[in-house]
Enzyme design. Structure first.
Site, PDB file in Angstrom:
ATOM      1  N   GLY A 192      40.093 -38.192  23.297  1.00  0.00           N
ATOM      2  CA  GLY A 192      39.367 -39.304  23.889  1.00  0.00           C
ATOM      3  C   GLY A 192      39.929 -40.605  23.353  1.00  0.00           C
ATOM      4  N   HIS A 239      32.195 -46.109  20.396  1.00  0.00           N
ATOM      5  CA  HIS A 239      33.216 -47.151  20.254  1.00  0.00           C
ATOM      6  C   HIS A 239      32.858 -48.389  21.072  1.00  0.00           C
ATOM      7  CE1 HIS A 239      36.302 -45.394  17.756  1.00  0.00           C
ATOM      8  NE2 HIS A 239      36.350 -44.293  18.471  1.00  0.00           N
ATOM      9  N   CYS A 284      39.088 -39.293  14.441  1.00  0.00           N
ATOM     10  CA  CYS A 284      39.182 -40.493  15.261  1.00  0.00           C
ATOM     11  C   CYS A 284      40.564 -41.103  15.080  1.00  0.00           C
ATOM     12  CB  CYS A 284      38.099 -41.485  14.840  1.00  0.00           C
ATOM     13  SG  CYS A 284      38.113 -43.021  15.775  1.00  0.00           S
ATOM     14  N   LEU A 285      41.213 -41.468  16.178  1.00  0.00           N
ATOM     15  CA  LEU A 285      42.559 -42.050  16.085  1.00  0.00           C
ATOM     16  C   LEU A 285      42.566 -43.344  15.268  1.00  0.00           C
ATOM     17  CD1 LEU A 285      43.816 -41.503  19.748  1.00  0.00           C
ATOM     18  CD2 LEU A 285      44.573 -40.265  17.708  1.00  0.00           C
ATOM     19  N   HIS A 308      31.000 -39.706  21.039  1.00  0.00           N
ATOM     20  CA  HIS A 308      31.926 -40.347  20.101  1.00  0.00           C
ATOM     21  C   HIS A 308      32.591 -41.570  20.749  1.00  0.00           C
ATOM     22  CE1 HIS A 308      35.144 -40.258  16.864  1.00  0.00           C
ATOM     23  NE2 HIS A 308      35.670 -41.026  17.786  1.00  0.00           N
ATOM     24  N   GLU A 309      33.082 -41.381  21.979  1.00  0.00           N
ATOM     25  CA  GLU A 309      33.765 -42.482  22.655  1.00  0.00           C
ATOM     26  C   GLU A 309      32.793 -43.591  23.030  1.00  0.00           C
ATOM     27  OE1 GLU A 309      36.860 -42.587  22.399  1.00  0.00           O
ATOM     28  OE2 GLU A 309      37.009 -40.512  21.750  1.00  0.00           O
ATOM     29  N   GLN A 335      39.847 -49.376  21.092  1.00  0.00           N
ATOM     30  CA  GLN A 335      40.879 -48.775  20.234  1.00  0.00           C
ATOM     31  C   GLN A 335      42.288 -49.207  20.615  1.00  0.00           C
ATOM     32  OE1 GLN A 335      39.191 -44.604  20.703  1.00  0.00           O
ATOM     33  NE2 GLN A 335      39.922 -44.554  18.594  1.00  0.00           N
TER      34      GLN A 335
HETATM   35 ZN    ZN Z   1      37.151 -42.542  17.768  1.00  0.00          ZN
END
Ligand code: ZN
Length: 185
Positions: A45, A144, A98-99, A140-141, A50
């Site tokens: 995701g 953000h 998470c990236l 999760h997304e 991000q």
């Molecule tokens: Zn993340």
């Protein structure tokens, strides 16, 4: 086009993102770039903050989990201006990464089901329910877009244990295969 991933410590990750305007230029290309950036970075995701854009958009592809659950194969979607209108089901813990937080993986407790209203990249409206890993990735997304990160769910002791790792990330000291950076201000 592949964007660099914006790392923890960048203020854009802490902002509440704004709705995307229906006249947003080159939206299709933007969504395609989000998917490309996610795949190159090995994410399941990716949310617009991000890549440094404070907009309410995230993309998901859970195909990598197909071995565990065949229904996750081909679950590829863009969510524009999403709104989670209901969180239901049992609370369960799942190990998340998470990236924007390289090399950090922690168990996070979340509800198992969500009802979400959103648009796709062609401005078709949906009102759908998801559970399991799909609901997990969506939450999760979605976080953000609210300026929230998985570390916000950890208890003070866990957070303390991660302190030096987090500090290193804010300085851009990370060991990853994808392009990433910290943007101040
Ligand atoms: Zn993340």
């Amino acid at each position: 086009m592949v964007y660099p991933i914006i790392l923890y410590g960048s203020p854009v990750l802490r902002k509440v993102a704004k709705d995307i305007d229906k006249n947003y230029e080159n939206l299709q290309q933007f969504v395609a770039d989000m998917f490309e950036t996610m795949y190159v970075s090995d994410g399941v995701g990716l949310a617009a903050p991000q890549i440094g854009k404070s907009l309410r958009l995230f993309v998901i592809d859970t195909s990598v989990f197909k071995e565990d659950d065949p229904s996750l194969d081909g679950f590829k979607k863009a969510f524009l201006n999403p709104k989670i209108v209901d969180f239901t089901g049992e609370v369960w813990a799942y190990n998340e990464g998470c990236l924007s937080l390289p090399k950090i993986r922690e168990d996070v407790e979340r509800k198992s089901k969500v009802r979400i209203q959103y648009y796709d990249e062609n401005w078709n409206f949906y009102d759908e329910e998801y559970d399991g890993v799909k609901a997990r990735v969506i939450q999760h997304e979605y976080d953000h877009l609210e300026g929230k990160l998985l570390i916000d769910y950890l208890n003070p002791l866990k957070k303390k244990m991660l302190k030096s790792k987090l500090l290193a990330i804010t300085k851009g000291i990370v060991d990853v295969d994808y392009k990433c950076k910290v943007i101040k201000g």
